[in-house]
Design an enzyme around this catalytic site. Sequence first.
Site, PDB file in Angstrom:
ATOM      1  N   SER A 254       7.344   5.697  -3.740  1.00  0.00           N
ATOM      2  CA  SER A 254       6.444   6.611  -3.794  1.00  0.00           C
ATOM      3  C   SER A 254       6.253   7.584  -2.662  1.00  0.00           C
ATOM      4  CB  SER A 254       4.985   5.924  -4.061  1.00  0.00           C
ATOM      5  OG  SER A 254       4.962   5.000  -5.002  1.00  0.00           O
TER       6      SER A 254
HETATM    7  N1  SAM Z   1       5.309   0.389  -4.561  1.00  0.00           N
HETATM    8  C1  SAM Z   1       6.717   0.696  -4.673  1.00  0.00           C
HETATM    9  C2  SAM Z   1       7.470   1.145  -3.172  1.00  0.00           C
HETATM   10  O1  SAM Z   1       6.510   1.173  -2.259  1.00  0.00           O
HETATM   11  O2  SAM Z   1       8.281   1.574  -3.193  1.00  0.00           O
HETATM   12  C3  SAM Z   1       7.012   1.955  -5.566  1.00  0.00           C
HETATM   13  C4  SAM Z   1       6.847   1.350  -6.945  1.00  0.00           C
HETATM   14  S1  SAM Z   1       7.619   2.533  -8.077  1.00  0.00           S
HETATM   15  C5  SAM Z   1       6.807   3.923  -8.131  1.00  0.00           C
HETATM   16  C6  SAM Z   1       7.195   1.553  -9.471  1.00  0.00           C
HETATM   17  C7  SAM Z   1       7.753   0.154  -9.554  1.00  0.00           C
HETATM   18  O3  SAM Z   1       7.045  -0.708 -10.649  1.00  0.00           O
HETATM   19  C8  SAM Z   1       9.108  -0.033  -9.982  1.00  0.00           C
HETATM   20  O4  SAM Z   1       9.846  -0.726  -9.005  1.00  0.00           O
HETATM   21  C9  SAM Z   1       9.273  -0.772 -11.246  1.00  0.00           C
HETATM   22  O5  SAM Z   1      10.308  -1.443 -11.506  1.00  0.00           O
HETATM   23  C10 SAM Z   1       8.074  -1.712 -11.139  1.00  0.00           C
HETATM   24  N2  SAM Z   1       7.378  -1.946 -12.419  1.00  0.00           N
HETATM   25  C11 SAM Z   1       7.402  -1.336 -13.452  1.00  0.00           C
HETATM   26  N3  SAM Z   1       6.834  -1.683 -14.457  1.00  0.00           N
HETATM   27  C12 SAM Z   1       6.214  -3.036 -14.012  1.00  0.00           C
HETATM   28  C13 SAM Z   1       5.710  -4.165 -14.497  1.00  0.00           C
HETATM   29  N4  SAM Z   1       5.271  -4.374 -15.735  1.00  0.00           N
HETATM   30  N5  SAM Z   1       5.505  -5.264 -13.651  1.00  0.00           N
HETATM   31  C14 SAM Z   1       5.755  -5.349 -12.364  1.00  0.00           C
HETATM   32  N6  SAM Z   1       6.518  -4.311 -11.832  1.00  0.00           N
HETATM   33  C15 SAM Z   1       6.811  -3.039 -12.551  1.00  0.00           C
END
Ligand code: SAM
Length: 215
Positions: free
Chosen positions: A64
């Site tokens: 992000s």
């Molecule tokens: N917090 C992260 C960072 O600091 O790098 C950025 C997150 S990225 C914008 C969104 C993340 O949510 C991705 O890694 C994605 O694979 C994960 N994600 C999507 N759906 C999810 C779910 N149902 N449960 C857990 N993780 C999920």
Amino acid sequence: MLDTYKHKGLRKHLVTLVRNKGITDENVLSAIEKIPRHLFLDSSFTEFAYQDKPFPIGNGQTISQPYTVAFQSELLMIKKGDKVLEVGTGSGYQACVLLELGAKVFTIERQRALYMKTKEFLPTIGYRPRMFYGDGYAGLPAYAPFDKIIVTAGAPIIPEALKSQLKIGGILVVPVGDDIQTMISLVRKSETEFVQNEHGNFRFVPLLGDRVDEK
Ligand code: SAM
């Protein structure tokens, strides 16, 4: 890879940028100044690490934008020792910010490849959140309740399981919407009462899952 004076200087500049965009929580700003964000990106992209932008981390996901990380962290009002659940580990950067704020961090990632990569990487730079591979829509019932919960992907609705895993007095921060999301904070006032506030629009990759919790 090293954390050089040049990287430290770039981080100071990033902190100024994020502060000028309205972040006032000094603990959040100090965490951003401390964490070597360039180490979370593949080495060929390190020059992008200290721009205030999201960046691809593989598997169709992003780390992000620093401002967004700071904004969500500020909304959580972390106190030392808070038990915090993060949905969407991704690169692990947000989890490290929460650890720097003194939280006990539980973080869950849906994509196995990212989970494995981040689980291996974070201890190499000294960060050890509790990491889980699974569907964050369901939260982590075995470890609930949490003082704070943060969702770092766009949710079509606020998952009921996450609301139910929040302590009374706890805060849930979640971007809600499809293409563009509204940042929502929910404070749990009692078993059944939640106070909801909206904090402007953001753009996240979508939360993946079976959406079994949709109501
Ligand atoms: N917090 C992260 C960072 O600091 O790098 C950025 C997150 S990225 C914008 C969104 C993340 O949510 C991705 O890694 C994605 O694979 C994960 N994600 C999507 N759906 C999810 C779910 N149902 N449960 C857990 N993780 C999920």
